[in-house]
Motif scaffolding. Sequence first.
Motif, PDB file in Angstrom:
ATOM      1  N   LEU A 104      19.659  14.727  59.473  1.00 25.67           N
ATOM      2  CA  LEU A 104      19.694  14.738  57.996  1.00 25.67           C
ATOM      3  C   LEU A 104      18.543  15.233  57.484  1.00 25.67           C
ATOM      4  O   LEU A 104      18.708  15.993  56.520  1.00 25.67           O
ATOM      5  CB  LEU A 104      20.086  13.540  57.544  1.00 25.67           C
ATOM      6  N   LYS A 105      17.449  15.162  57.936  1.00 25.89           N
ATOM      7  CA  LYS A 105      16.187  15.670  57.400  1.00 25.89           C
ATOM      8  C   LYS A 105      16.156  17.056  57.587  1.00 25.89           C
ATOM      9  O   LYS A 105      15.630  17.765  56.665  1.00 25.89           O
ATOM     10  CB  LYS A 105      15.046  15.072  58.266  1.00 25.89           C
ATOM     11  N   VAL A 106      16.464  17.557  58.990  1.00 28.07           N
ATOM     12  CA  VAL A 106      16.565  19.114  58.923  1.00 28.07           C
ATOM     13  C   VAL A 106      17.414  19.662  57.935  1.00 28.07           C
ATOM     14  O   VAL A 106      17.231  20.645  57.333  1.00 28.07           O
ATOM     15  CB  VAL A 106      17.014  19.400  60.404  1.00 28.07           C
ATOM     16  N   ILE A 107      18.607  19.105  57.489  1.00 28.21           N
ATOM     17  CA  ILE A 107      19.558  19.654  56.567  1.00 28.21           C
ATOM     18  C   ILE A 107      18.882  19.717  55.215  1.00 28.21           C
ATOM     19  O   ILE A 107      18.987  20.460  54.444  1.00 28.21           O
ATOM     20  CB  ILE A 107      20.770  18.757  56.503  1.00 28.21           C
ATOM     21  N   LYS A 108      18.023  18.836  54.726  1.00 24.70           N
ATOM     22  CA  LYS A 108      17.210  18.682  53.470  1.00 24.70           C
ATOM     23  C   LYS A 108      15.870  19.366  53.577  1.00 24.70           C
ATOM     24  O   LYS A 108      15.303  19.185  52.641  1.00 24.70           O
ATOM     25  CB  LYS A 108      17.239  17.292  53.114  1.00 24.70           C
ATOM     26  N   CYS A 109      15.308  19.788  54.725  1.00 24.81           N
ATOM     27  CA  CYS A 109      14.122  19.877  54.725  1.00 24.81           C
ATOM     28  C   CYS A 109      13.712  21.256  53.941  1.00 24.81           C
ATOM     29  O   CYS A 109      14.619  22.499  54.286  1.00 24.81           O
ATOM     30  CB  CYS A 109      13.383  20.289  56.263  1.00 24.81           C
ATOM     31  N   PRO A 110      12.596  21.613  53.284  1.00 19.59           N
ATOM     32  CA  PRO A 110      12.308  22.770  52.532  1.00 19.59           C
ATOM     33  C   PRO A 110      11.957  23.877  53.855  1.00 19.59           C
ATOM     34  O   PRO A 110      11.476  23.429  54.840  1.00 19.59           O
ATOM     35  CB  PRO A 110      11.227  22.448  51.651  1.00 19.59           C
ATOM     36  N   LEU A 111      12.284  24.866  53.204  1.00 17.73           N
ATOM     37  CA  LEU A 111      11.750  26.109  54.237  1.00 17.73           C
ATOM     38  C   LEU A 111      12.597  26.310  55.615  1.00 17.73           C
ATOM     39  O   LEU A 111      12.350  27.666  55.970  1.00 17.73           O
ATOM     40  CB  LEU A 111      10.265  26.130  54.656  1.00 17.73           C
ATOM     41  N   VAL A 112      13.332  25.358  55.860  1.00 20.11           N
ATOM     42  CA  VAL A 112      14.425  25.618  56.871  1.00 20.11           C
ATOM     43  C   VAL A 112      15.657  26.357  56.512  1.00 20.11           C
ATOM     44  O   VAL A 112      16.086  26.421  55.393  1.00 20.11           O
ATOM     45  CB  VAL A 112      14.871  24.295  57.570  1.00 20.11           C
ATOM     46  N   ASN A 113      16.024  27.179  57.331  1.00 15.80           N
ATOM     47  CA  ASN A 113      17.341  27.984  56.937  1.00 15.80           C
ATOM     48  C   ASN A 113      18.528  27.156  56.870  1.00 15.80           C
ATOM     49  O   ASN A 113      19.719  27.358  57.625  1.00 15.80           O
ATOM     50  CB  ASN A 113      17.480  28.878  58.060  1.00 15.80           C
ATOM     51  N   ASN A 114      18.430  26.408  55.874  1.00 13.72           N
ATOM     52  CA  ASN A 114      19.630  25.494  55.671  1.00 13.72           C
ATOM     53  C   ASN A 114      20.349  25.590  54.181  1.00 13.72           C
ATOM     54  O   ASN A 114      21.170  24.854  53.822  1.00 13.72           O
ATOM     55  CB  ASN A 114      19.349  24.076  55.870  1.00 13.72           C
ATOM     56  N   GLU A 115      20.413  26.827  53.796  1.00  9.13           N
ATOM     57  CA  GLU A 115      20.690  27.010  52.418  1.00  9.13           C
ATOM     58  C   GLU A 115      21.980  26.876  52.326  1.00  9.13           C
ATOM     59  O   GLU A 115      22.756  26.472  51.222  1.00  9.13           O
ATOM     60  CB  GLU A 115      20.060  28.473  51.840  1.00  9.13           C
TER      61      GLU A 115
ATOM     62  N   ILE B 295      24.261  24.972  53.854  1.00 11.05           N
ATOM     63  CA  ILE B 295      24.865  23.655  53.832  1.00 11.05           C
ATOM     64  C   ILE B 295      24.083  22.590  53.138  1.00 11.05           C
ATOM     65  O   ILE B 295      24.727  21.526  52.936  1.00 11.05           O
ATOM     66  CB  ILE B 295      24.983  22.990  55.384  1.00 11.05           C
ATOM     67  N   ARG B 296      22.826  22.832  52.717  1.00  6.52           N
ATOM     68  CA  ARG B 296      21.956  21.860  52.132  1.00  6.52           C
ATOM     69  C   ARG B 296      22.704  21.072  50.793  1.00  6.52           C
ATOM     70  O   ARG B 296      22.778  19.890  50.726  1.00  6.52           O
ATOM     71  CB  ARG B 296      20.742  22.298  51.722  1.00  6.52           C
ATOM     72  N   PRO B 297      23.258  22.309  50.018  1.00  9.17           N
ATOM     73  CA  PRO B 297      23.909  21.699  48.829  1.00  9.17           C
ATOM     74  C   PRO B 297      24.958  20.700  48.998  1.00  9.17           C
ATOM     75  O   PRO B 297      25.378  19.848  47.992  1.00  9.17           O
ATOM     76  CB  PRO B 297      24.441  22.907  48.049  1.00  9.17           C
ATOM     77  N   ASP B 298      25.756  20.847  50.125  1.00  9.19           N
ATOM     78  CA  ASP B 298      27.021  19.825  50.366  1.00  9.19           C
ATOM     79  C   ASP B 298      26.351  18.430  50.582  1.00  9.19           C
ATOM     80  O   ASP B 298      27.273  17.748  50.450  1.00  9.19           O
ATOM     81  CB  ASP B 298      27.773  20.441  51.695  1.00  9.19           C
ATOM     82  N   PHE B 299      25.118  18.188  51.028  1.00  8.56           N
ATOM     83  CA  PHE B 299      24.762  16.917  51.319  1.00  8.56           C
ATOM     84  C   PHE B 299      23.728  16.401  50.380  1.00  8.56           C
ATOM     85  O   PHE B 299      23.114  15.503  50.341  1.00  8.56           O
ATOM     86  CB  PHE B 299      24.205  16.924  52.630  1.00  8.56           C
ATOM     87  N   GLU B 300      23.897  16.836  49.150  1.00 10.15           N
ATOM     88  CA  GLU B 300      23.095  16.397  48.085  1.00 10.15           C
ATOM     89  C   GLU B 300      23.365  14.974  47.619  1.00 10.15           C
ATOM     90  O   GLU B 300      22.775  14.095  47.400  1.00 10.15           O
ATOM     91  CB  GLU B 300      23.261  17.171  46.611  1.00 10.15           C
ATOM     92  N   PHE B 301      24.858  14.524  47.840  1.00  6.74           N
ATOM     93  CA  PHE B 301      25.231  13.246  47.454  1.00  6.74           C
ATOM     94  C   PHE B 301      24.459  11.956  48.465  1.00  6.74           C
ATOM     95  O   PHE B 301      24.434  10.938  48.246  1.00  6.74           O
ATOM     96  CB  PHE B 301      26.745  13.128  47.704  1.00  6.74           C
ATOM     97  N   ILE B 302      24.024  12.590  49.889  1.00  3.68           N
ATOM     98  CA  ILE B 302      23.199  11.618  50.510  1.00  3.68           C
ATOM     99  C   ILE B 302      22.042  11.444  50.044  1.00  3.68           C
ATOM    100  O   ILE B 302      21.060  12.300  50.133  1.00  3.68           O
ATOM    101  CB  ILE B 302      23.527  12.097  52.012  1.00  3.68           C
ATOM    102  N   GLN B 303      21.744  10.148  49.609  1.00  2.00           N
ATOM    103  CA  GLN B 303      20.283   9.897  49.006  1.00  2.00           C
ATOM    104  C   GLN B 303      19.412   9.434  49.935  1.00  2.00           C
ATOM    105  O   GLN B 303      18.246   9.541  49.715  1.00  2.00           O
ATOM    106  CB  GLN B 303      20.745   8.718  47.734  1.00  2.00           C
ATOM    107  N   ASP B 304      20.021   8.550  50.977  1.00  2.00           N
ATOM    108  CA  ASP B 304      19.032   7.672  51.838  1.00  2.00           C
ATOM    109  C   ASP B 304      19.818   7.593  53.266  1.00  2.00           C
ATOM    110  O   ASP B 304      21.064   7.478  53.127  1.00  2.00           O
ATOM    111  CB  ASP B 304      18.344   6.593  51.260  1.00  2.00           C
ATOM    112  N   ILE B 305      19.018   7.344  54.260  1.00  2.00           N
ATOM    113  CA  ILE B 305      19.439   6.577  55.594  1.00  2.00           C
ATOM    114  C   ILE B 305      18.631   5.535  55.990  1.00  2.00           C
ATOM    115  O   ILE B 305      17.240   5.578  56.005  1.00  2.00           O
ATOM    116  CB  ILE B 305      19.641   7.606  56.768  1.00  2.00           C
ATOM    117  N   ARG B 306      19.125   4.177  56.305  1.00  2.00           N
ATOM    118  CA  ARG B 306      18.469   3.303  56.561  1.00  2.00           C
ATOM    119  C   ARG B 306      19.037   2.777  58.050  1.00  2.00           C
ATOM    120  O   ARG B 306      20.158   2.412  58.339  1.00  2.00           O
ATOM    121  CB  ARG B 306      19.062   1.941  55.479  1.00  2.00           C
ATOM    122  N   THR B 307      17.958   2.505  58.804  1.00  2.00           N
ATOM    123  CA  THR B 307      18.043   2.193  60.148  1.00  2.00           C
ATOM    124  C   THR B 307      18.082   0.530  60.269  1.00  2.00           C
ATOM    125  O   THR B 307      17.419   0.007  59.259  1.00  2.00           O
ATOM    126  CB  THR B 307      17.048   2.875  61.342  1.00  2.00           C
ATOM    127  N   ASP B 308      18.636   0.151  61.475  1.00  2.00           N
ATOM    128  CA  ASP B 308      18.517  -1.226  61.534  1.00  2.00           C
ATOM    129  C   ASP B 308      17.510  -1.570  62.713  1.00  2.00           C
ATOM    130  O   ASP B 308      17.545  -1.285  63.837  1.00  2.00           O
ATOM    131  CB  ASP B 308      20.230  -1.875  62.048  1.00  2.00           C
TER     132      ASP B 308
END
Length: 575
Positions: A115-126, A128-141
């Motif tokens: 998910l970081k790769v999808i949201k990371c600046p400068l990565v060629n993710n233009e 798909i990135r807008p499709d995942f703006e609704f994801i605000q965070d991810i919490r591990t256990d």
Amino acid sequence: MKKISIYLFVLVLIIAGCRRPQPAGNEVRIRVEQDPENLNPVSYLSKNAAQMINLLYQSLLTVDLADGKLKPLLAESMPTVVKQDSVSFFTYRIRPEATWDNGAPVTASDVVFSLKVIKCPLVNNEKIRPDFEFIQDIRTDAADPKKFTIVCKGFTPEHLLMSGERFFVMPEYIGDPKGLLKQFTLPQLQNNFDALTQDPQIAQFAEHFNSADFTRNPEKLQGSAGYQLENWTTGQQIQFKRKPDWWGNKTPQTIGHLTANPEKITFRIVPDNAAALVALKNGQLDVWQNVPATVFQQLRQDKTQSEKFQFFTPQTYSFVYLGLNGQSEKFSDPRTRRAIAHLLDLDAIIKTTQQNLAVKTVGPISPADKRFYNSQIQPYTYNVTRATELLLLAGWQKNGSVWQRKTNGEIMQLKLNIGYNASNSEYENIALIFQQAAAKAGIPVTLQPLENGVLSKDLKTGNFDCFIRSLTGNPFVFNFKPILHSESVGPDGLNYTGFSTPESDRLIEALYASNSEAEKAKMLKRLQEILHEESNLIFLFFQQDRIVVNKRFGNLKISGIKPGYDVSAFTLQVD
């Protein structure tokens, strides 16, 4: 004598090249028209690439083509969902057996990285990135390295599909061996996107991940699915081989949608349909999807070929429509738009362009979906007399052979330009049939075959009368806001026809958030009524796929959902 020897040698090579190859055993050979642009699970663009990437990587959930249902794949079960005010939480756990190619377990850390790769600046993710703006965070256990919770803004049924099925989980140890993204949180990448473009670690990671290595290098393109990329010969073939010790074979029970059955899967690049037909008949291809309608019918009627191949025509979720510029004064009156609808001879169009392998529709809902399709509405019939009546009611007058109407003190003539993709012969035939029918009503139509980029520019700027295009939906989410809502009208939106009513806007917004099937059915049927009455979009037909598969294979999972079959599930038929 030397020349004669050379000629004989060349002749031997030609004869050898023409021999029919022997059956390839447990190898499936699939025809594709061109090489994919790349196999990077974040920056790929084409459907062919997606099919191949699915052999390498897995998502948390998947659509099982056997029944069209969403099921857990890399996740051990469907997520638990909790809604709190303006936030929703989707909690997953990775299957305990799931491992990477180096034997390390697939963990929540890999999902965080993906998910970081999808949201990371400068990565060629233009793309798909807008499709995942609704994801605000991810919490591990902290107590369970395979458990995590995806935090989403608000809640819609689409969040389940997007958070579970629409992104691939990648191994962090390959994608970020230096741990360059470790120090950044998901909210930081999203909220400080512009500022982080100047960060040297972000720049270093992006350069690494955007490199050619992550487009086609088998050593870098390694996921948790059952296949490895074996070789890629540009313009010829892309081969995948089954992993010898894949974790998916070690689950305590058989999972029908978790498969890697064929030993090899080869995508053969055959740009020309005629060459593809020869290769199929010669035994060099086992699967051909989206076969031209005429070729498909000829093959099916050929006794020799019908003994070798299976033929399938599942109804897809792709529909073809005629779009009218509702923002043009020419089409400002819905009666004019309905008159045009009566000049479309659907029977002739479907017979000529689809060889009758299509289903008429009155809207963007598949007629195969009995829950939501409005069967009370009948498609507009081809009727020149009725078209003439509607034009008169809309204020048009016949002056000799020309239809005219006075608007704002000026005389306007009813003549049309129809745009379509120049490379699509089916659209050209639809345009020709419409042109001939319109001529009988006294409306001149000029055909405008255009390069797809030029057509898209004209649609965005409103520089058109009407156009032919197709759209593809899915059976899981009804999000019509991008193409039918008033907010999507204009150069930055995709609502090219200018369709909108206050009621349709309310329905579209309510549909997106609804979780009730009964409510959805009621709203969708009313939306179809409004679309039919307004006729900015004149819906023609839902396409039927045309798939040919060698009879050597079974367990095909033929489906209307792309790619139309599950090649990883194919099994050799026992004679």
